[in-house]
Design a protein around this motif. Structure first.
Motif, PDB file in Angstrom:
ATOM      1  N   PRO A  96     -27.686   8.635  51.933  1.00  0.00           N
ATOM      2  CA  PRO A  96     -27.318   7.983  50.822  1.00  0.00           C
ATOM      3  C   PRO A  96     -25.863   7.562  50.700  1.00  0.00           C
ATOM      4  O   PRO A  96     -25.144   8.279  50.862  1.00  0.00           O
ATOM      5  N   GLY A  97     -25.613   6.399  50.253  1.00  0.00           N
ATOM      6  CA  GLY A  97     -24.317   5.856  50.023  1.00  0.00           C
ATOM      7  C   GLY A  97     -23.543   5.720  51.270  1.00  0.00           C
ATOM      8  O   GLY A  97     -22.414   5.829  51.384  1.00  0.00           O
ATOM      9  N   ALA A  98     -24.263   5.425  52.390  1.00  0.00           N
ATOM     10  CA  ALA A  98     -23.806   4.953  53.632  1.00  0.00           C
ATOM     11  C   ALA A  98     -22.569   3.874  53.766  1.00  0.00           C
ATOM     12  O   ALA A  98     -22.808   3.057  53.071  1.00  0.00           O
ATOM     13  N   ASP A  99     -21.852   4.217  54.389  1.00  0.00           N
ATOM     14  CA  ASP A  99     -20.811   3.520  54.697  1.00  0.00           C
ATOM     15  C   ASP A  99     -21.110   2.294  55.924  1.00  0.00           C
ATOM     16  O   ASP A  99     -21.388   2.909  57.053  1.00  0.00           O
ATOM     17  N   VAL A 100     -21.335   1.108  55.594  1.00  0.00           N
ATOM     18  CA  VAL A 100     -21.571  -0.084  56.579  1.00  0.00           C
ATOM     19  C   VAL A 100     -20.711  -0.990  56.611  1.00  0.00           C
ATOM     20  O   VAL A 100     -20.040  -1.472  55.753  1.00  0.00           O
ATOM     21  N   LEU A 101     -20.503  -1.183  57.863  1.00  0.00           N
ATOM     22  CA  LEU A 101     -19.705  -2.627  58.360  1.00  0.00           C
ATOM     23  C   LEU A 101     -20.231  -3.561  58.940  1.00  0.00           C
ATOM     24  O   LEU A 101     -21.173  -3.493  59.967  1.00  0.00           O
ATOM     25  N   ASP A 102     -20.130  -4.742  58.400  1.00  0.00           N
ATOM     26  CA  ASP A 102     -20.904  -6.024  59.049  1.00  0.00           C
ATOM     27  C   ASP A 102     -19.880  -6.746  59.337  1.00  0.00           C
ATOM     28  O   ASP A 102     -19.068  -7.496  58.735  1.00  0.00           O
ATOM     29  N   VAL A 103     -19.605  -7.006  60.821  1.00  0.00           N
ATOM     30  CA  VAL A 103     -18.316  -7.731  61.412  1.00  0.00           C
ATOM     31  C   VAL A 103     -18.878  -8.843  61.825  1.00  0.00           C
ATOM     32  O   VAL A 103     -19.886  -9.008  62.498  1.00  0.00           O
ATOM     33  N   GLY A 104     -18.076 -10.149  61.541  1.00  0.00           N
ATOM     34  CA  GLY A 104     -18.413 -11.217  61.941  1.00  0.00           C
ATOM     35  C   GLY A 104     -19.426 -11.821  60.947  1.00  0.00           C
ATOM     36  O   GLY A 104     -20.495 -12.272  61.270  1.00  0.00           O
ATOM     37  N   THR A 105     -19.191 -11.508  59.398  1.00  0.00           N
ATOM     38  CA  THR A 105     -20.023 -11.583  58.575  1.00  0.00           C
ATOM     39  C   THR A 105     -20.698 -12.947  58.317  1.00  0.00           C
ATOM     40  O   THR A 105     -21.889 -13.058  57.841  1.00  0.00           O
ATOM     41  N   GLY A 106     -20.097 -13.881  58.420  1.00  0.00           N
ATOM     42  CA  GLY A 106     -20.497 -15.382  58.232  1.00  0.00           C
ATOM     43  C   GLY A 106     -20.682 -15.606  56.687  1.00  0.00           C
ATOM     44  O   GLY A 106     -19.867 -15.362  55.912  1.00  0.00           O
ATOM     45  N   THR A 107     -22.108 -15.780  56.131  1.00  0.00           N
ATOM     46  CA  THR A 107     -22.345 -15.694  54.893  1.00  0.00           C
ATOM     47  C   THR A 107     -22.338 -14.416  53.925  1.00  0.00           C
ATOM     48  O   THR A 107     -22.490 -14.686  53.022  1.00  0.00           O
ATOM     49  N   GLY A 108     -22.282 -13.813  54.798  1.00  0.00           N
ATOM     50  CA  GLY A 108     -22.589 -12.419  54.352  1.00  0.00           C
ATOM     51  C   GLY A 108     -24.100 -11.856  54.038  1.00  0.00           C
ATOM     52  O   GLY A 108     -24.315 -10.699  53.609  1.00  0.00           O
ATOM     53  N   ALA A 109     -24.988 -12.776  54.940  1.00  0.00           N
ATOM     54  CA  ALA A 109     -26.372 -12.069  54.631  1.00  0.00           C
ATOM     55  C   ALA A 109     -26.821 -10.877  54.964  1.00  0.00           C
ATOM     56  O   ALA A 109     -27.537 -10.284  54.270  1.00  0.00           O
ATOM     57  N   LEU A 110     -26.453 -10.469  56.003  1.00  0.00           N
ATOM     58  CA  LEU A 110     -26.611  -8.899  56.523  1.00  0.00           C
ATOM     59  C   LEU A 110     -25.814  -7.987  55.642  1.00  0.00           C
ATOM     60  O   LEU A 110     -26.491  -6.871  55.353  1.00  0.00           O
ATOM     61  N   ALA A 111     -24.608  -8.292  55.096  1.00  0.00           N
ATOM     62  CA  ALA A 111     -23.797  -7.420  54.380  1.00  0.00           C
ATOM     63  C   ALA A 111     -24.834  -7.111  53.154  1.00  0.00           C
ATOM     64  O   ALA A 111     -24.685  -6.234  52.507  1.00  0.00           O
ATOM     65  N   LEU A 112     -25.316  -8.349  52.511  1.00  0.00           N
ATOM     66  CA  LEU A 112     -26.250  -8.155  51.193  1.00  0.00           C
ATOM     67  C   LEU A 112     -27.158  -7.458  51.567  1.00  0.00           C
ATOM     68  O   LEU A 112     -27.212  -6.653  50.575  1.00  0.00           O
ATOM     69  N   GLU A 113     -28.023  -7.597  52.749  1.00  0.00           N
ATOM     70  CA  GLU A 113     -29.143  -6.615  52.782  1.00  0.00           C
ATOM     71  C   GLU A 113     -28.821  -5.291  52.858  1.00  0.00           C
ATOM     72  O   GLU A 113     -29.616  -4.444  52.314  1.00  0.00           O
ATOM     73  N   ALA A 114     -27.676  -4.945  53.376  1.00  0.00           N
ATOM     74  CA  ALA A 114     -27.243  -3.714  53.529  1.00  0.00           C
ATOM     75  C   ALA A 114     -26.736  -3.034  51.966  1.00  0.00           C
ATOM     76  O   ALA A 114     -27.118  -1.921  51.740  1.00  0.00           O
ATOM     77  N   ALA A 115     -26.114  -3.988  51.265  1.00  0.00           N
ATOM     78  CA  ALA A 115     -25.578  -3.580  50.059  1.00  0.00           C
ATOM     79  C   ALA A 115     -27.034  -3.152  49.007  1.00  0.00           C
ATOM     80  O   ALA A 115     -26.801  -2.455  48.104  1.00  0.00           O
ATOM     81  N   ARG A 116     -27.955  -4.167  49.218  1.00  0.00           N
ATOM     82  CA  ARG A 116     -29.071  -3.939  48.210  1.00  0.00           C
ATOM     83  C   ARG A 116     -29.897  -2.535  48.544  1.00  0.00           C
ATOM     84  O   ARG A 116     -30.597  -2.182  47.577  1.00  0.00           O
ATOM     85  N   ARG A 117     -29.503  -2.036  49.504  1.00  0.00           N
ATOM     86  CA  ARG A 117     -30.026  -0.520  49.561  1.00  0.00           C
ATOM     87  C   ARG A 117     -29.130   0.585  49.244  1.00  0.00           C
ATOM     88  O   ARG A 117     -29.516   1.656  49.520  1.00  0.00           O
ATOM     89  N   GLY A 118     -28.222   0.066  48.588  1.00  0.00           N
ATOM     90  CA  GLY A 118     -27.476   1.167  47.962  1.00  0.00           C
ATOM     91  C   GLY A 118     -26.162   1.755  48.507  1.00  0.00           C
ATOM     92  O   GLY A 118     -25.534   2.758  48.398  1.00  0.00           O
ATOM     93  N   ASN A 119     -26.042   1.018  49.950  1.00  0.00           N
ATOM     94  CA  ASN A 119     -24.887   1.442  50.855  1.00  0.00           C
ATOM     95  C   ASN A 119     -23.444   0.924  50.337  1.00  0.00           C
ATOM     96  O   ASN A 119     -23.576  -0.077  49.630  1.00  0.00           O
TER      97      ASN A 119
END
Length: 224
Positions: free
Chosen positions: A37-60
């Motif tokens: 729960p509340g994991a710290d996630v890094l999206d490197v080379g994020t571009g539009t942020g699509a993957l970062a958003l997917e991770a954030a939607r899970r509460g990370n």
């Protein structure tokens, strides 16, 4: 569908990589990755942020990094439009997060081999051109990412079979990580590969019969 994740089409300004099959393949791997729960996630080379958003939607707790200012602003706007918190930083690969540790690192780096004498990549080309062997950024990720993982932390990286997945596995294992290919898919050649098809065949990276590109996801875990 390319360009869509979470049912939402992201804002993609000129010069920023549009989410495509490689993004979707990595998103699938992310969706099945168990995280505290509340994991710290890094999206490197994020571009539009699509993957970062997917991770954030899970509460990370998500940090996203890109070397392109256009990508940084696109990711910030897309996070705002999606209503999820993502901290977006500008910088070259891991430079903005030195000294931090993460439970999960996501990476969709440039990985397409480029012929000798190719112009220095600019704009969107920075999202795919990766030197003669396609490993200009991949080798840095293999070398530098272990220091940013917590014990039990995971790196998920997607790239083409043209850029030598076995070398990725070897380098990550040499850094003390448990690494394996967890996903594969074959896709039609895009415009960049069609343009370089003859050169890739001459180098032996594509056989005469191959008419599709294979993508792989490598999962690497730092033992507890």
């Amino acid at each position: 569908m390319p360009g869509y994740l979470g049912g939402v089409k992201p804002l993609v300004p000129p010069g920023v990589y549009t989410p495509q099959e490689d993004t979707a393949l990595l998103a699938d791997a992310l969706s099945e990755e168990p995280l505290p729960p509340g994991a710290d996630v890094l999206d490197v080379g994020t571009g539009t942020g699509a993957l970062a958003l997917e991770a954030a939607r899970r509460g990370n707790r998500v940090t996203a990094v890109d070397v392109s200012w256009r990508a940084v602003w696109a990711a910030r706007v897309n996070a705002w439009l999606a209503g999820v918190p993502v901290r977006v930083r500008h910088g070259n690969l891991f430079a903005p997060v030195r000294g931090l540790r993460f439970d999960l690192i996501l990476a969709n780096p440039p990985y397409v081999p480029a012929p000798p004498g190719s112009a220095q990549p600019r704009g969107t080309a920075r999202a795919w051109d990766a030197g003669r062997d396609g490993r200009l950024v991949l080798d840095r990720i293999c070398r530098e990412s272990p220091a940013l993982l917590r014990p039990g932390g995971v790196l998920l990286v997607v790239h083409s079979a043209l850029s030598d997945p076995d070398r990725t596995l070897q380098r990550l294992r040499a850094s003390g990580l448990k690494a394996t290919v967890t996903r594969r898919c074959r896709i039609a050649f895009g415009p960049v590969l069609r343009e370089r098809e003859r050169w890739l065949r001459e180098r032996g990276l594509l056989s005469a019969a191959e008419d599709k590109e294979e993508l792989v996801v490598v999962r690497a875990e730092l033992p507890l």
